[in-house]
Write an enzyme that holds these catalytic residues in place. Structure first.
Site, PDB file in Angstrom:
ATOM      1  N   GLN A   8      46.272  61.947  33.635  1.00  0.00           N
ATOM      2  CA  GLN A   8      46.966  60.295  34.001  1.00  0.00           C
ATOM      3  C   GLN A   8      47.030  59.728  32.397  1.00  0.00           C
ATOM      4  O   GLN A   8      47.259  58.603  32.014  1.00  0.00           O
ATOM      5  CB  GLN A   8      46.532  59.744  35.373  1.00  0.00           C
ATOM      6  CG  GLN A   8      45.033  59.460  35.409  1.00  0.00           C
ATOM      7  CD  GLN A   8      43.873  58.010  35.837  1.00  0.00           C
ATOM      8  OE1 GLN A   8      44.714  57.556  36.676  1.00  0.00           O
ATOM      9  NE2 GLN A   8      42.682  57.752  36.198  1.00  0.00           N
TER      10      GLN A   8
ATOM     11  N   ARG B 244      25.227  66.792  38.932  1.00  0.00           N
ATOM     12  CA  ARG B 244      25.557  66.750  37.228  1.00  0.00           C
ATOM     13  C   ARG B 244      24.901  68.121  36.489  1.00  0.00           C
ATOM     14  O   ARG B 244      26.565  68.300  35.224  1.00  0.00           O
ATOM     15  CB  ARG B 244      24.623  65.432  36.494  1.00  0.00           C
ATOM     16  CG  ARG B 244      25.024  64.877  35.097  1.00  0.00           C
ATOM     17  CD  ARG B 244      24.719  63.431  35.407  1.00  0.00           C
ATOM     18  NE  ARG B 244      24.661  62.791  33.434  1.00  0.00           N
ATOM     19  CZ  ARG B 244      25.848  62.762  33.836  1.00  0.00           C
ATOM     20  NH1 ARG B 244      26.963  62.462  34.486  1.00  0.00           N
ATOM     21  NH2 ARG B 244      25.940  61.808  32.685  1.00  0.00           N
TER      22      ARG B 244
ATOM     23  N   ASP C  43      34.168  51.563  26.321  1.00  0.00           N
ATOM     24  CA  ASP C  43      33.234  50.409  26.545  1.00  0.00           C
ATOM     25  C   ASP C  43      32.584  49.053  25.276  1.00  0.00           C
ATOM     26  O   ASP C  43      33.167  47.808  25.931  1.00  0.00           O
ATOM     27  CB  ASP C  43      32.237  51.647  26.328  1.00  0.00           C
ATOM     28  CG  ASP C  43      32.056  52.515  27.304  1.00  0.00           C
ATOM     29  OD1 ASP C  43      32.499  52.277  28.416  1.00  0.00           O
ATOM     30  OD2 ASP C  43      31.879  53.672  26.221  1.00  0.00           O
TER      31      ASP C  43
ATOM     32  N   HIS D  83      28.457  57.900  26.305  1.00  0.00           N
ATOM     33  CA  HIS D  83      29.345  56.890  27.652  1.00  0.00           C
ATOM     34  C   HIS D  83      29.403  57.471  29.116  1.00  0.00           C
ATOM     35  O   HIS D  83      29.935  57.880  29.876  1.00  0.00           O
ATOM     36  CB  HIS D  83      30.761  57.572  27.696  1.00  0.00           C
ATOM     37  CG  HIS D  83      31.829  56.718  27.796  1.00  0.00           C
ATOM     38  ND1 HIS D  83      32.397  55.759  28.388  1.00  0.00           N
ATOM     39  CD2 HIS D  83      32.593  58.032  29.035  1.00  0.00           C
ATOM     40  CE1 HIS D  83      33.284  56.110  28.700  1.00  0.00           C
ATOM     41  NE2 HIS D  83      33.455  56.837  29.764  1.00  0.00           N
TER      42      HIS D  83
HETATM   43  P1  NAX Z   1      43.165  63.832  34.741  1.00  0.00           P
HETATM   44  O1  NAX Z   1      42.502  64.373  36.157  1.00  0.00           O
HETATM   45  O2  NAX Z   1      44.292  62.959  35.393  1.00  0.00           O
HETATM   46  O3  NAX Z   1      43.821  64.007  34.375  1.00  0.00           O
HETATM   47  C1  NAX Z   1      42.851  65.688  33.225  1.00  0.00           C
HETATM   48  C2  NAX Z   1      44.061  66.802  32.955  1.00  0.00           C
HETATM   49  O4  NAX Z   1      43.664  67.898  32.239  1.00  0.00           O
HETATM   50  C3  NAX Z   1      44.467  67.663  34.538  1.00  0.00           C
HETATM   51  O5  NAX Z   1      46.193  67.563  34.159  1.00  0.00           O
HETATM   52  C4  NAX Z   1      43.815  68.619  34.711  1.00  0.00           C
HETATM   53  O6  NAX Z   1      44.710  69.968  34.271  1.00  0.00           O
HETATM   54  C5  NAX Z   1      43.857  69.207  32.339  1.00  0.00           C
HETATM   55  N1  NAX Z   1      43.287  69.878  32.215  1.00  0.00           N
HETATM   56  C6  NAX Z   1      41.523  70.612  32.892  1.00  0.00           C
HETATM   57  N2  NAX Z   1      41.033  71.407  32.547  1.00  0.00           N
HETATM   58  C7  NAX Z   1      41.569  72.099  31.068  1.00  0.00           C
HETATM   59  C8  NAX Z   1      41.774  72.514  29.897  1.00  0.00           C
HETATM   60  N3  NAX Z   1      41.061  73.168  29.711  1.00  0.00           N
HETATM   61  N4  NAX Z   1      42.569  72.733  29.075  1.00  0.00           N
HETATM   62  C9  NAX Z   1      43.178  71.171  28.928  1.00  0.00           C
HETATM   63  N5  NAX Z   1      43.531  70.699  30.385  1.00  0.00           N
HETATM   64  C10 NAX Z   1      42.443  70.480  30.708  1.00  0.00           C
HETATM   65  O7  NAX Z   1      42.069  62.921  34.408  1.00  0.00           O
HETATM   66  P2  NAX Z   1      42.174  61.124  33.212  1.00  0.00           P
HETATM   67  O8  NAX Z   1      42.079  60.847  34.473  1.00  0.00           O
HETATM   68  O9  NAX Z   1      43.284  61.978  32.310  1.00  0.00           O
HETATM   69  O10 NAX Z   1      41.368  61.939  32.098  1.00  0.00           O
HETATM   70  C11 NAX Z   1      40.880  62.646  31.880  1.00  0.00           C
HETATM   71  C12 NAX Z   1      39.507  62.431  31.255  1.00  0.00           C
HETATM   72  O11 NAX Z   1      38.327  61.620  30.539  1.00  0.00           O
HETATM   73  C13 NAX Z   1      38.268  63.230  32.796  1.00  0.00           C
HETATM   74  O12 NAX Z   1      37.082  63.974  31.905  1.00  0.00           O
HETATM   75  C14 NAX Z   1      37.758  61.439  32.450  1.00  0.00           C
HETATM   76  O13 NAX Z   1      36.545  61.429  33.276  1.00  0.00           O
HETATM   77  C15 NAX Z   1      37.409  61.362  31.559  1.00  0.00           C
HETATM   78  N6  NAX Z   1      37.424  59.250  30.885  1.00  0.00           N
HETATM   79  C16 NAX Z   1      36.949  58.997  29.523  1.00  0.00           C
HETATM   80  C17 NAX Z   1      36.718  58.393  29.098  1.00  0.00           C
HETATM   81  C18 NAX Z   1      35.851  57.219  28.114  1.00  0.00           C
HETATM   82  O14 NAX Z   1      35.825  56.393  27.647  1.00  0.00           O
HETATM   83  N7  NAX Z   1      35.415  58.418  27.069  1.00  0.00           N
HETATM   84  C19 NAX Z   1      36.733  57.078  29.621  1.00  0.00           C
HETATM   85  C20 NAX Z   1      38.389  56.957  30.415  1.00  0.00           C
HETATM   86  C21 NAX Z   1      38.200  58.773  31.589  1.00  0.00           C
HETATM   87  O15 NAX Z   1      37.243  57.974  32.856  1.00  0.00           O
END
Ligand code: NAX
Length: 327
Positions: free
Chosen positions: A16, A101, A162, A190
Site C-alpha cells: 500500500q 516482537r 513523525d 520510529h
Molecule cells: P504492505 O503489507 O501493504 O506492503 C508490503 C509489501 O512488501 C508487500 O507487497 C510484500 O509482498 C512486500 N514484501 C515483503 N517482504 C518483501 C521482501 N523481502 N522483498 C520485497 N518485498 C517484500 O505494507 P505497507 O503498508 O506498504 O507498509 C510497508 C512497511 O512500512 C511496513 O513494515 C510498515 O510497518 C512500515 N511503515 C513504516 C513507517 C515509518 O514511518 N517508518 C510508517 C508507515 C508504515 O507503517
C-alpha cells in the site's frame, strides 16, 4: 542538456505504501522536475504480489510520465538493486496476530541482512539507502551491518512521518499555518517511544513553548498524539498509514538531496544526545551536499527530554540485543 536517469530501487513496491509512492517518484516529486528516473521494483517471490506488481507497472505506463525512463519488475534483489542510486526499503514482514516482537525482529532481520549484502555488492557507488519497513531503525542498522563498501552513514531510516505529524499538531494547537512551525525534530525510534522534541521548535520565529504556553499539553497529549498516531489511523481507517508514509518518504529523500535542508532522519549514533553508539536513532540533520548530511549538535536537553531520550534509547538497545546474534 537533459540529465541522465537515476535508478531508484523500491522494495515492497506492490504494497500500500508502494502504491502511493511510485507515482510521485515518477512524477518528479522526489528528485525534481528535471530528473529522469528508472524504477526498479522488487517484490516478494510469490504469485500474488508479483501479479499485483505487474498491474502497478501497467498503471505507471498508463500515466505517460515524461520522467519515467524504464521499469524493472523482479523478485530477485540482485536484479532490483543493480546499479541503484537510491534503494528505498519499504517491504517488510508485518507483525502477525500473537507474534512476539523478538520474532518480528528476527524475521525482518533475515530480509534486511540479505538486502544489505546485495545492495553492498551490486548497487551504484553513490548508493543511498532509506528504510521504511518496520522496525525501521533496527532494520536499517541490520542492513548497514552487512555493508563493507558503502559507508554506514549512507543508510538512513525514516522518522519524517513523525516529524510531519508533530509539525501539524503544533500548528493546529497554535492556530497558525503549518509553515510557521520550524525546527521540530524527532529523536529515537520510529515507535511510540519516539520523542518529538518541542523545546527547540519555533512558531512564527518565537519559541514554541512560549507560543503554546501549556507545558502540560506539550509533555502529555502532544507527545502521546504523535507517538500513537499510527495506531489512531489503523483504528479509523482499518489499515495503516500509507499515503502519508509515502509522502514522508518523498520528503525524507527530497530533503536529503537539497543542500541546506534541516530535517529529522534516523542515522547511526555516535553517542550524541544520550544515545548509545551504533544504534540508528532519529536526530536533527542538515543536508550538506546532495545525499550527504551532518547531525546538528549543541541542542541542550532538559530533564524531561533526557528521560524521553533514555526511554527510546532503551528500546533501540533492546531491539539490537534481540538481533545481536545476526549481526
Ligand atoms: P504492505 O503489507 O501493504 O506492503 C508490503 C509489501 O512488501 C508487500 O507487497 C510484500 O509482498 C512486500 N514484501 C515483503 N517482504 C518483501 C521482501 N523481502 N522483498 C520485497 N518485498 C517484500 O505494507 P505497507 O503498508 O506498504 O507498509 C510497508 C512497511 O512500512 C511496513 O513494515 C510498515 O510497518 C512500515 N511503515 C513504516 C513507517 C515509518 O514511518 N517508518 C510508517 C508507515 C508504515 O507503517
Amino acid at each position: 542538456m537533459s540529465k541522465a536517469p537515476i535508478r531508484v530501487a523500491v522494495t515492497g513496491a506492490a504494497g500500500q505504501i508502494g502504491y502511493a509512492l511510485l507515482f510521485r517518484i515518477a512524477s518528479g516529486a522526489m528528485f525534481g522536475p528535471d530528473q529522469p528516473v528508472i524504477l526498479q521494483l522488487i517484490e516478494a517471490p510469490f504469485e500474488k504480489p508479483l501479479a499485483a506488481l505487474a498491474g502497478v507497472a501497467m498503471e505507471l505506463d498508463d500515466c505517460a510520465f515524461p520522467l519515467l525512463k524504464g521499469i524493472v519488475q523482479t523478485s530477485d534483489p540482485a536484479v532490483g538493486f543493480k546499479d541503484a542510486n537510491w534503494c528505498l526499503l519499504v517491504g517488510a514482514k508485518p507483525r502477525g496476530p500473537g507474534m512476539e516482537r523478538a520474532d518480528l525482529l528476527k524475521d525482518n532481520g533475515k530480509i534486511f541482512i540479505e538486502q544489505g549484502k546485495i545492495i553492498d555488492a551490486v548497487a551504484a557507488d553513490d548508493a543511498r539507502i532509506a528504510v521504511v519497513g518496520n522496525p525501521a531503525n533496527t532494520n536499517c542498522m541490520i542492513a548497514a551491518s552487512q555493508a563493507k563498501r558503502l559507508p554506514a552513514e549512507r543508510f538512513t531510516a525514516m522518522v519524517r512521518l513523525d516529524q510531519n505529524r508533530a509539525q501539524t499538531q503544533l500548528a493546529q494547537k497554535a492556530g497558525v499555518d503549518l509553515t510557521e512551525v520550524k525546527d521540530i525534530f524527532i529523536y529515537g525510534n520510529h515507535s511510540p517511544t519516539m520523542f518529538p522534541s518541542f523545546a527547540h521548535a519555533t512558531i512564527a520565529g518565537k519559541p514554541a513553548k512560549e507560543v503554546i504556553n501549556d507545558n502540560a499539553w506539550l509533555e502529555g497529549p502532544f507527545c502521546e498524539t504523535v507517538g500513537k498516531r499510527g495506531a489512531a489511523i489503523i483504528a479509523a481507517r482499518g489499515s495503516s498509514s500509507a499515503a502519508s508514509a509515502a509522502n514522508a518518504l518523498v520528503d525524507h529523500v527530497r530533503s536529503l538531496v537539497t543542500p541546506g535542508a534541516i530535517h529529522s532522519i534516523a542515522v547511526k549514533s555516535n553517542g550524541l544526545y544520550g544515545f548509545d553508539a551504533n544504534v540508528w536513532a532519529g536526530m536533527p540533520v542538515r543536508t550538506t551536499t546532495a545525499g550527504s548530511y551532518e547531525v546538528i549538535t549543541g541542542y541542550e536537553m532538559d530533564d524531561f527530554a533526557k528521560s524521553k531520550i533514555a526511554a527510546t534509547n532503551k528500546e533501540l538497545t533492546d531491539e539490537r540485543s534481540f538481533v545481536a546474534d545476526m549481526l
